[in-house]
Design a protein around this motif. Structure first.
Motif, PDB file in Angstrom:
ATOM      1  N   LEU A  49       0.837  -1.201   0.000  1.00  0.00           N
ATOM      2  CA  LEU A  49       0.000   0.000   0.000  1.00  0.00           C
ATOM      3  C   LEU A  49       0.872   1.252   0.000  1.00  0.00           C
ATOM      4  CD1 LEU A  49      -2.867  -0.941   2.500  1.00  0.00           C
ATOM      5  CD2 LEU A  49      -3.055  -0.648   0.018  1.00  0.00           C
ATOM      6  N   ASP A  50       2.000   1.183   0.727  1.00  0.00           N
ATOM      7  CA  ASP A  50       2.934   2.311   0.735  1.00  0.00           C
ATOM      8  C   ASP A  50       3.553   2.542  -0.642  1.00  0.00           C
ATOM      9  OD1 ASP A  50       2.692   3.065   3.407  1.00  0.00           O
ATOM     10  OD2 ASP A  50       4.083   1.529   4.068  1.00  0.00           O
ATOM     11  N   ARG A  51       3.705   1.472  -1.408  1.00  0.00           N
ATOM     12  CA  ARG A  51       4.245   1.622  -2.765  1.00  0.00           C
ATOM     13  C   ARG A  51       3.167   2.086  -3.741  1.00  0.00           C
ATOM     14  NH1 ARG A  51       7.878  -3.888  -3.669  1.00  0.00           N
ATOM     15  NH2 ARG A  51       8.597  -4.140  -1.522  1.00  0.00           N
ATOM     16  N   GLY A  73       6.919   9.147 -14.789  1.00  0.00           N
ATOM     17  CA  GLY A  73       7.578   7.850 -14.921  1.00  0.00           C
ATOM     18  C   GLY A  73       8.833   7.781 -14.067  1.00  0.00           C
ATOM     19  N   LEU A  74       9.606   8.865 -14.065  1.00  0.00           N
ATOM     20  CA  LEU A  74      10.811   8.920 -13.232  1.00  0.00           C
ATOM     21  C   LEU A  74      10.461   8.897 -11.750  1.00  0.00           C
ATOM     22  CD1 LEU A  74      12.826  11.584 -15.256  1.00  0.00           C
ATOM     23  CD2 LEU A  74      13.471   9.188 -14.948  1.00  0.00           C
ATOM     24  N   LEU A  75       9.396   9.612 -11.381  1.00  0.00           N
ATOM     25  CA  LEU A  75       8.994   9.640  -9.981  1.00  0.00           C
ATOM     26  C   LEU A  75       8.472   8.274  -9.532  1.00  0.00           C
ATOM     27  CD1 LEU A  75       8.713  11.443  -7.491  1.00  0.00           C
ATOM     28  CD2 LEU A  75       6.422  12.062  -8.282  1.00  0.00           C
ATOM     29  N   LEU A  76       7.713   7.615 -10.395  1.00  0.00           N
ATOM     30  CA  LEU A  76       7.207   6.282 -10.067  1.00  0.00           C
ATOM     31  C   LEU A  76       8.337   5.262  -9.917  1.00  0.00           C
ATOM     32  CD1 LEU A  76       4.111   6.260 -12.446  1.00  0.00           C
ATOM     33  CD2 LEU A  76       4.008   5.991  -9.960  1.00  0.00           C
ATOM     34  N   SER A  77       9.443   5.495 -10.608  1.00  0.00           N
ATOM     35  CA  SER A  77      10.569   4.570 -10.522  1.00  0.00           C
ATOM     36  C   SER A  77      11.564   4.974  -9.440  1.00  0.00           C
ATOM     37  CB  SER A  77      11.299   4.492 -11.871  1.00  0.00           C
ATOM     38  OG  SER A  77      12.005   5.694 -12.123  1.00  0.00           O
ATOM     39  N   ALA A  78      11.364   6.139  -8.796  1.00  0.00           N
ATOM     40  CA  ALA A  78      12.315   6.612  -7.789  1.00  0.00           C
ATOM     41  C   ALA A  78      12.425   5.645  -6.620  1.00  0.00           C
ATOM     42  CB  ALA A  78      11.894   8.000  -7.291  1.00  0.00           C
ATOM     43  N   PHE A  79      11.347   4.957  -6.292  1.00  0.00           N
ATOM     44  CA  PHE A  79      11.371   3.926  -5.259  1.00  0.00           C
ATOM     45  C   PHE A  79      12.185   2.720  -5.711  1.00  0.00           C
ATOM     46  CE2 PHE A  79       9.518  -0.228  -4.392  1.00  0.00           C
ATOM     47  CZ  PHE A  79       9.587  -0.310  -3.007  1.00  0.00           C
ATOM     48  N   LEU A 133      12.213   5.461   0.703  1.00  0.00           N
ATOM     49  CA  LEU A 133      11.230   4.388   0.881  1.00  0.00           C
ATOM     50  C   LEU A 133      11.758   3.085   0.289  1.00  0.00           C
ATOM     51  CD1 LEU A 133       8.299   3.606   1.758  1.00  0.00           C
ATOM     52  CD2 LEU A 133       7.603   4.153  -0.589  1.00  0.00           C
ATOM     53  N   GLY A 134      12.387   3.164  -0.877  1.00  0.00           N
ATOM     54  CA  GLY A 134      12.943   1.974  -1.513  1.00  0.00           C
ATOM     55  C   GLY A 134      14.009   1.305  -0.663  1.00  0.00           C
ATOM     56  N   ALA A 171      -2.927  -6.250  -1.450  1.00  0.00           N
ATOM     57  CA  ALA A 171      -2.785  -4.789  -1.396  1.00  0.00           C
ATOM     58  C   ALA A 171      -3.098  -4.164  -2.749  1.00  0.00           C
ATOM     59  CB  ALA A 171      -1.368  -4.427  -0.960  1.00  0.00           C
ATOM     60  N   ASN A 172      -2.599  -4.780  -3.807  1.00  0.00           N
ATOM     61  CA  ASN A 172      -2.862  -4.234  -5.144  1.00  0.00           C
ATOM     62  C   ASN A 172      -4.336  -4.308  -5.500  1.00  0.00           C
ATOM     63  OD1 ASN A 172      -0.142  -3.685  -5.578  1.00  0.00           O
ATOM     64  ND2 ASN A 172       0.263  -5.733  -6.383  1.00  0.00           N
TER      65      ASN A 172
END
Length: 437
Positions: A49-51, A73-79, A133-134, A171-172
């Motif tokens: 859920l945090d992701r 896209g870059l922000l979604l992959s930052a984790f 977070l990652g 969660a998904n």
């Protein structure tokens, strides 16, 4: 679940909770170990859920800050990049310091990062917190694999591993409707705070109840191991794992499978809105359908692998069957999606594709326990997961670039199908036996 019991002499630690054993009373370990699995399942739900919160708030945040598709896209992959890289030391740390301490620190840190993300006011601050977070979440699944290896024998650990992995699918499945309701009710910042605080009661429960098996429990759990499972291998250092071709094909195979999975996880709401024309409210419910299918995919993969072991197949072969079969079938369902004109058919293919892509998740982590030397189970699992999350990190970026260039998801699905077939080939042809044999 069947109870694991055996009549053993009186234990030297009779006060250990969940452990019973006298000359006339059987040792019982089932109740405690399944309680641990339940805690890990709940933690996996919170973990994902945090992701997922950023994916649900994708279009809302982009509109508020004026981000382009590529920037999102870059922000979604930052984790994902830090998560992939942090898996490498995380596996070693779990092997060295144990899962109780590493998981406790991880849960505390990732909950804090999620709450702090609610207060961002710039792209760089947001990006930095997603990176943190990652790193914070990287010890979770490596701790899980260490725990299932300690608490379950080779003929039964596929199911508990699959159960832990269903947490991400649960969660998904619940994230789109629940997080959409929170988003519409409290805004995306309130949604982030609420999800972040969910980790605190789990942290308290984990610290109170988790323990490792005592010596006699361990002897009972691992009685009757095959030669492959007793393998201690010639590998003596973390770095030497990379000298085995098998390790590299596990990395390549997981990279290929996880790419498509993370296209779903990061861009499915956007696809439903932009390509299929659903509203934000409707997307929250429709997006849950493929993820519900994924729950069953994980359980089918784990159960099938354990069933094959009990039928006399080698453990490595038993884990490979759902991995290879699932990846190949997923490719067959994902490839045609952009070419169908019927919305129900597209959703059906999305669901079947995700179901099959999740079958390997019930066996991938268990495969690492069957291939790795005993003292490097978490390390090899983490290296394999590193490869998977390199693919996961590429997925949102490549998708964003393709959308900016073409405005369509066609090439995204075709690329995903090709990589799924590559994953099936990597595991099916080149991963054959435990390391050191």
């Amino acid at each position: 679940m069947k109870e694991l019991t055996s009549t053993l002499p009186e234990d030297s630690r009779p006060g250990v909770k969940g452990f019973q054993g006298t000359a006339s009373q059987p040792v019982v370990v089932t109740r405690l170990r399944w309680g641990i699995i339940l805690l890990l399942l709940l933690a996996a739900i919170v973990n994902y859920l945090d992701r997922a919160n950023l994916s649900i708030a994708n279009t809302t945040i982009a509109a508020e800050f004026g981000f382009s598709q590529t920037e999102m896209g870059l922000l979604l992959s930052a984790f994902l990049w830090p998560y992939a890289l942090a898996n490498l030391p995380a596996g070693w740390l779990v092997d060295k310091f144990g899962p109780k301490r590493m998981f406790s620190w991880a849960l505390c840190l990732w909950s804090g990062c999620t709450v702090l993300a609610a207060f961002v006011n710039s792209y760089s601050f947001f990006y930095g917190l997603r990176m943190m977070l990652g790193v914070a979440e990287s010890p979770f699944f490596t701790s899980g694999i260490k725990i299932t290896h300690r608490w379950f024998g080779e003929t039964e650990r596929g199911l508990p591993t699959a159960i832990i992995n269903t947490g991400s699918q649960i969660a998904n499945a619940v994230a789109p409707p629940i997080l959409t309701i929170l988003l519409l009710s409290f805004g995306w910042r309130g949604m982030f705070i609420g999800i972040g605080l969910m980790g605190l009661p789990l942290l308290l429960a984990w610290w109170k109840f988790y323990r490792d098996p005592v010596a006699r429990e361990d002897a009972l759990i691992h009685a009757g191991l095959t030669t492959a499972s007793k393998n201690t291998g010639k590998t003596t250092s973390w770095g030497s794992l990379f000298r085995h071709p098998t390790t590299w094909f596990m990395v390549i195979g997981n990279f290929s499978i996880m790419f498509t999975i993370w296209v779903y996880l990061t861009w499915l709401p956007g696809y439903l809105e932009k390509s299929l024309g659903f509203s934000l409210k409707a997307t929250g419910w429709i997006a849950s359908i493929p993820f519900l299918a994924g729950i069953f995919g994980v359980l089918v993969g784990g159960t099938l692998s354990d069933w094959l072991v009990r039928r006399g197949f080698k453990p490595v072969t038993s884990r490979k069957v759902p991995i290879v079969l699932g990846a190949a079938l997923a490719a067959c369902f994902v490839g045609p999606i952009p070419f169908v004109s019927s919305t129900p058919l597209a959703i059906g293919l999305l669901s079947l594709g995700y179901f099959c892509s999740q079958m390997p998740q019930g066996a991938l982590w268990t495969l690492a326990t069957d291939i790795a030397p005993k003292d490097q189970v978490a390390s090899l699992g983490a290296i394999q997961n590193f490869g998977g999350f390199l693919g996961a990190a590429m997925a949102p970026i490549v998708t964003g670039v393709i959308l900016d260039a073409t405005g369509k998801f066609t090439d995204v699905f075709l690329l995903g199908a090709a990589l799924l077939m590559l994953g099936a080939i990597s595991f099916g042809v080149f991963v054959r036996k435990p390391l050191g044999q």
